[in-house]
Design a protein around this motif. Structure first.
Motif, PDB file in Angstrom:
ATOM      1  N   VAL A 173      42.818 -41.160  10.086  1.00  0.00           N
ATOM      2  CA  VAL A 173      43.372 -40.232   9.104  1.00  0.00           C
ATOM      3  C   VAL A 173      44.882 -40.453   9.026  1.00  0.00           C
ATOM      4  O   VAL A 173      45.543 -40.687  10.035  1.00  0.00           O
ATOM      5  N   GLY A 174      45.426 -40.391   7.823  1.00  0.00           N
ATOM      6  CA  GLY A 174      46.866 -40.481   7.643  1.00  0.00           C
ATOM      7  C   GLY A 174      47.399 -41.900   7.595  1.00  0.00           C
ATOM      8  O   GLY A 174      46.656 -42.875   7.730  1.00  0.00           O
ATOM      9  N   PRO A 175      48.716 -42.014   7.433  1.00  0.00           N
ATOM     10  CA  PRO A 175      49.357 -43.323   7.295  1.00  0.00           C
ATOM     11  C   PRO A 175      49.595 -43.981   8.654  1.00  0.00           C
ATOM     12  O   PRO A 175      49.287 -43.426   9.704  1.00  0.00           O
ATOM     13  N   THR A 176      50.196 -45.166   8.599  1.00  0.00           N
ATOM     14  CA  THR A 176      50.624 -45.864   9.813  1.00  0.00           C
ATOM     15  C   THR A 176      52.058 -45.470  10.134  1.00  0.00           C
ATOM     16  O   THR A 176      52.925 -45.415   9.254  1.00  0.00           O
ATOM     17  N   TYR A 177      52.312 -45.163  11.413  1.00  0.00           N
ATOM     18  CA  TYR A 177      53.640 -44.793  11.866  1.00  0.00           C
ATOM     19  C   TYR A 177      54.175 -45.864  12.816  1.00  0.00           C
ATOM     20  O   TYR A 177      53.409 -46.629  13.421  1.00  0.00           O
ATOM     21  N   LYS A 178      55.509 -45.859  12.961  1.00  0.00           N
ATOM     22  CA  LYS A 178      56.149 -46.759  13.920  1.00  0.00           C
ATOM     23  C   LYS A 178      57.008 -45.932  14.863  1.00  0.00           C
ATOM     24  O   LYS A 178      57.836 -45.116  14.429  1.00  0.00           O
ATOM     25  N   ALA A 179      56.802 -46.118  16.173  1.00  0.00           N
ATOM     26  CA  ALA A 179      57.533 -45.353  17.174  1.00  0.00           C
ATOM     27  C   ALA A 179      59.018 -45.693  17.122  1.00  0.00           C
ATOM     28  O   ALA A 179      59.397 -46.870  17.065  1.00  0.00           O
ATOM     29  N   VAL A 180      59.879 -44.664  17.163  1.00  0.00           N
ATOM     30  CA  VAL A 180      61.328 -44.863  17.100  1.00  0.00           C
ATOM     31  C   VAL A 180      61.950 -44.641  18.475  1.00  0.00           C
ATOM     32  O   VAL A 180      62.572 -45.535  19.054  1.00  0.00           O
ATOM     33  N   SER A 181      61.844 -43.436  19.001  1.00  0.00           N
ATOM     34  CA  SER A 181      62.341 -43.176  20.351  1.00  0.00           C
ATOM     35  C   SER A 181      61.148 -42.799  21.228  1.00  0.00           C
ATOM     36  O   SER A 181      60.275 -42.032  20.820  1.00  0.00           O
ATOM     37  N   VAL A 182      61.129 -43.345  22.436  1.00  0.00           N
ATOM     38  CA  VAL A 182      59.972 -43.155  23.329  1.00  0.00           C
ATOM     39  C   VAL A 182      60.479 -42.794  24.720  1.00  0.00           C
ATOM     40  O   VAL A 182      61.351 -43.474  25.272  1.00  0.00           O
ATOM     41  N   ARG A 183      59.928 -41.718  25.286  1.00  0.00           N
ATOM     42  CA  ARG A 183      60.229 -41.333  26.659  1.00  0.00           C
ATOM     43  C   ARG A 183      58.917 -41.039  27.369  1.00  0.00           C
ATOM     44  O   ARG A 183      57.989 -40.466  26.777  1.00  0.00           O
ATOM     45  N   ALA A 184      58.797 -41.453  28.620  1.00  0.00           N
ATOM     46  CA  ALA A 184      57.597 -41.195  29.407  1.00  0.00           C
ATOM     47  C   ALA A 184      57.954 -40.336  30.607  1.00  0.00           C
ATOM     48  O   ALA A 184      58.963 -40.572  31.278  1.00  0.00           O
ATOM     49  N   ARG A 185      57.138 -39.314  30.851  1.00  0.00           N
ATOM     50  CA  ARG A 185      57.386 -38.428  31.983  1.00  0.00           C
ATOM     51  C   ARG A 185      56.062 -37.831  32.447  1.00  0.00           C
ATOM     52  O   ARG A 185      55.315 -37.248  31.637  1.00  0.00           O
ATOM     53  N   ASP A 186      55.736 -37.991  33.749  1.00  0.00           N
ATOM     54  CA  ASP A 186      54.533 -37.396  34.343  1.00  0.00           C
ATOM     55  C   ASP A 186      53.281 -37.743  33.544  1.00  0.00           C
ATOM     56  O   ASP A 186      52.465 -36.875  33.194  1.00  0.00           O
ATOM     57  N   ASP A 187      53.116 -39.016  33.226  1.00  0.00           N
ATOM     58  CA  ASP A 187      51.937 -39.517  32.516  1.00  0.00           C
ATOM     59  C   ASP A 187      51.790 -38.922  31.119  1.00  0.00           C
ATOM     60  O   ASP A 187      50.696 -38.846  30.561  1.00  0.00           O
ATOM     61  N   VAL A 188      52.910 -38.468  30.544  1.00  0.00           N
ATOM     62  CA  VAL A 188      52.937 -37.992  29.160  1.00  0.00           C
ATOM     63  C   VAL A 188      54.052 -38.726  28.438  1.00  0.00           C
ATOM     64  O   VAL A 188      55.150 -38.904  28.984  1.00  0.00           O
ATOM     65  N   THR A 189      53.778 -39.177  27.211  1.00  0.00           N
ATOM     66  CA  THR A 189      54.792 -39.875  26.415  1.00  0.00           C
ATOM     67  C   THR A 189      55.318 -38.953  25.324  1.00  0.00           C
ATOM     68  O   THR A 189      54.532 -38.328  24.601  1.00  0.00           O
ATOM     69  N   TRP A 190      56.650 -38.869  25.206  1.00  0.00           N
ATOM     70  CA  TRP A 190      57.314 -38.114  24.154  1.00  0.00           C
ATOM     71  C   TRP A 190      57.842 -39.136  23.152  1.00  0.00           C
ATOM     72  O   TRP A 190      58.512 -40.096  23.533  1.00  0.00           O
ATOM     73  N   LEU A 191      57.594 -38.897  21.870  1.00  0.00           N
ATOM     74  CA  LEU A 191      58.072 -39.882  20.895  1.00  0.00           C
ATOM     75  C   LEU A 191      58.383 -39.254  19.549  1.00  0.00           C
ATOM     76  O   LEU A 191      57.865 -38.198  19.184  1.00  0.00           O
ATOM     77  N   THR A 192      59.266 -39.926  18.857  1.00  0.00           N
ATOM     78  CA  THR A 192      59.492 -39.672  17.435  1.00  0.00           C
ATOM     79  C   THR A 192      59.047 -40.922  16.693  1.00  0.00           C
ATOM     80  O   THR A 192      58.871 -41.992  17.288  1.00  0.00           O
ATOM     81  N   ALA A 193      58.862 -40.802  15.379  1.00  0.00           N
ATOM     82  CA  ALA A 193      58.350 -41.948  14.620  1.00  0.00           C
ATOM     83  C   ALA A 193      58.740 -41.828  13.154  1.00  0.00           C
ATOM     84  O   ALA A 193      59.239 -40.783  12.713  1.00  0.00           O
ATOM     85  N   LYS A 194      58.526 -42.889  12.436  1.00  0.00           N
ATOM     86  CA  LYS A 194      58.698 -42.866  10.993  1.00  0.00           C
ATOM     87  C   LYS A 194      57.515 -43.560  10.342  1.00  0.00           C
ATOM     88  O   LYS A 194      56.859 -44.402  10.944  1.00  0.00           O
ATOM     89  N   ARG A 195      57.256 -43.121   9.108  1.00  0.00           N
ATOM     90  CA  ARG A 195      56.197 -43.793   8.366  1.00  0.00           C
ATOM     91  C   ARG A 195      56.567 -45.257   8.175  1.00  0.00           C
ATOM     92  O   ARG A 195      57.730 -45.591   7.958  1.00  0.00           O
ATOM     93  N   GLU A 196      55.581 -46.113   8.263  1.00  0.00           N
ATOM     94  CA  GLU A 196      55.839 -47.536   8.093  1.00  0.00           C
ATOM     95  C   GLU A 196      56.411 -47.775   6.693  1.00  0.00           C
ATOM     96  O   GLU A 196      55.858 -47.313   5.691  1.00  0.00           O
ATOM     97  N   GLY A 197      57.551 -48.453   6.634  1.00  0.00           N
ATOM     98  CA  GLY A 197      58.201 -48.749   5.357  1.00  0.00           C
ATOM     99  C   GLY A 197      59.197 -47.698   4.909  1.00  0.00           C
ATOM    100  O   GLY A 197      59.820 -47.856   3.851  1.00  0.00           O
ATOM    101  N   GLN A 198      59.339 -46.614   5.681  1.00  0.00           N
ATOM    102  CA  GLN A 198      60.292 -45.569   5.325  1.00  0.00           C
ATOM    103  C   GLN A 198      61.345 -45.412   6.417  1.00  0.00           C
ATOM    104  O   GLN A 198      61.130 -45.805   7.563  1.00  0.00           O
ATOM    105  N   ALA A 199      62.480 -44.819   6.066  1.00  0.00           N
ATOM    106  CA  ALA A 199      63.606 -44.737   6.992  1.00  0.00           C
ATOM    107  C   ALA A 199      63.692 -43.394   7.710  1.00  0.00           C
ATOM    108  O   ALA A 199      64.302 -43.300   8.780  1.00  0.00           O
TER     109      ALA A 199
END
Length: 526
Positions: A288-314
């Protein structure tokens, strides 16, 4: 006179009469009979010349009685145990089960005892296939674990193959020794067959370890001909035929996983045919939904925190914004959907001193939620620049995929049931014809009764195609099944090599078949 009586007794017994006697013996007595003399050994070898899978489920509420019932059922007929797998309910002490099974089958039989979210097996009394959830919920929604809740014992005889348990060890306060694990598998296979690639691997991971990246590396190291299936997260104990590998419980290390390795014998008994492993996958998620690309990634206690943008968008999106987009795309198709992101990873991997290879793989991560800063997902291993899409658990998709598996198993066109798999060698009607002699099933714990609304959905593809053939299974916390991407999901730029080994809301089928040697063949084809 004494010699005449001897010739008139055991020594003069006809081969047909002798075969008729030993065929009726339970496994323990059958094994003892094979040691009496050359003629008895020959008779036993003729009776048990083809591979055999013996399996039984007991739902007796008493753990000791249930354990005794499955052992008595499995060992009620002739079999030489080459390996054993036990799926146990909440009421069983795994160490007690391992000790008991090891004593019954002998010190040289590799054994794995495991527990997860439920068991699947053939009832010892009725031979009916049953699916059993380990939780026993009352009307007040309290979970009671004071009853056994099912145990399944599966014992295999696989002539032409050697089998043993090989652990993935993690020393205290150090990373898991993945390269050593892979090299141990290769070395074992080479010692048996002269080839570093085994026929198949059945893996069981520990619930405290995230073994996705380990499975990905194993996938890279093994050729596509090697079947890889299993349970990603559960509880297990094992006993290897090689005592040096039995390190479970050591204070100096921990076992993150164990693999039951099947390697082809280099010098097998003349006339032995070929055993093959067939793997099929029924998935149960939809995109479901579009393809995203991870921008900022942080991992802590086996959990990943991330922001992203739609592929092709800024525009960089936080977790709340991403989830709102997905909710809008869903448009209330499912009331309470469970979401995952499937991440496409391009990584360089190397085994030991080997040259690193650039590999594309896929990995599912459960979505925990999102806020005005991050999207939160389970697991690690995601990097900036990785692309991902959202998937949700979908019963309709699971049923469609289940039907595809039914057709796929039918296309094997093996055309037999379990009875023909146990005939005495030399039956001309089956010469050269493949036979299914059993199967194992690894189903997501989410694909139980409440998911489909009716029982026996995932067992039906096997039962319908191979009625009477032994089947055993477990409900998993993560299903391991090695398979290539479906054609419609493959890209045009080298994505045909993209693989996914760890799945969600899926069921993995391992079907074991046997092709007898052609008349006149003297060695196992290698």
């Amino acid at each position: 006179m004494g010699r005449r009586r001897e010739r008139g007794g055991v020594a003069s017994m006809s081969e047909d009469l002798l075969a008729n006697i030993v065929r009726r013996l339970p496994a323990t007595s059958f094994a003892a009979a094979a040691c009496v003399c050359t003629s008895w050994r020959r008779a036993c070898s003729q009776i048990l010349s083809r591979p055999k899978l013996a399996s039984a489920l007991s739902l007796n509420p008493s753990a000791p009685i249930a354990l005794q019932e499955v052992v008595d059922k499995v060992l009620s007929e002739p079999i030489f145990p080459h390996f054993a797998i036990v799926y146990a309910g909440l009421g069983f002490d795994l160490a007690v089960v391992l000790q008991y099974i090891s004593r019954k089958l002998g010190a040289r039989t590799p054994v794995i005892v495991t527990r997860d979210a439920g068991v699947i097996g053939m009832d010892a009394a009725t031979n009916e296939v049953k699916e059993v959830e380990l939780e026993d919920e009352s009307e007040d929604n309290e979970i009671h674990i004071d009853i056994a809740r099912g145990i399944v014992l599966t014992v295999g005889f696989v002539p032409g193959l050697k089998v043993d348990c090989i652990p993935l060890v993690r020393p205290a306060k150090e990373p898991a020794m993945v390269d050593k694990f892979i090299m141990d598998i290769r070395e074992y296979s080479t010692s048996i067959s002269g080839c570093a690639s085994p026929v198949g691997l059945i893996m069981f991971g520990d619930e405290s370890a995230d073994i996705k990246c380990f499975v990905e590396k194993l996938d890279i190291a093994m050729p596509v001909e090697t079947a890889i299936v299993g349970d990603e997260r559960g509880n297990f104990l094992y006993r290897s035929a090689n005592n040096l590998r039995n390190v479970h419980g050591s204070q100096k290390c921990h076992d993150d996983a164990v693999a039951l390795v099947f390697a082809k014998e280099r010098n097998s008994t003349p006339g032995v045919g070929e055993i093959r492993f067939h793997v099929a996958l029924s998935d149960g998620v939809s995109v479901v939904g579009p393809t995203y690309k991870a921008v900022s990634v942080r991992a802590r206690d086996d959990v990943t925190w991330l922001t992203a943008k739609r592929e092709g968008q800024a525009e960089i999106l936080d977790g709340e914004s991403i989830l709102n987009e997905i909710y809008g795309e869903m448009n209330n198709r499912i009331e309470f959907p469970e979401y995952y992101i499937r991440v496409t990873k391009r990584r360089k991997h190397a085994i030991g001193a080997e040259k690193a290879k650039l590999i594309t793989s896929l990995s599912f991560h459960l979505v925990r939620g999102g806020d005005e800063e991050y999207l939160y997902v389970d697991g690690a291993g995601i990097k900036t620049g990785d692309c991902f899409q959202f998937y949700y658990a979908n019963p309709a998709a699971a049923l469609t995929s289940r039907n595809d598996v039914t057709a796929s198993l039918r296309s094997l066109n093996l055309g037999c049931n379990s009875k023909s798999c146990y005939q005495v060698a030399g039956a001309a009607s089956n010469a050269g014809k493949s036979e299914v002699f059993g199967g194992l099933l690894f189903a997501c714990c989410g694909r139980r009764l409440f998911f489909f609304g009716r029982p026996n959905v995932d067992t039906s593809p096997f039962v319908e195609n191979f009625p009477g053939a032994p089947l055993a299974g477990i409900y998993c916390g993560g299903e391991i099944g090695r398979c290539s991407m479906r054609p419609e999901e493959q890209g045009s730029q080298g994505e045909s090599s993209t693989r996914c080994c760890c799945h969600v809301y899926s069921t993995v089928y391992l079907v074991m078949s046997y092709t007898p040697a052609r008349p006149g063949a003297t060695t196992l084809r290698g």
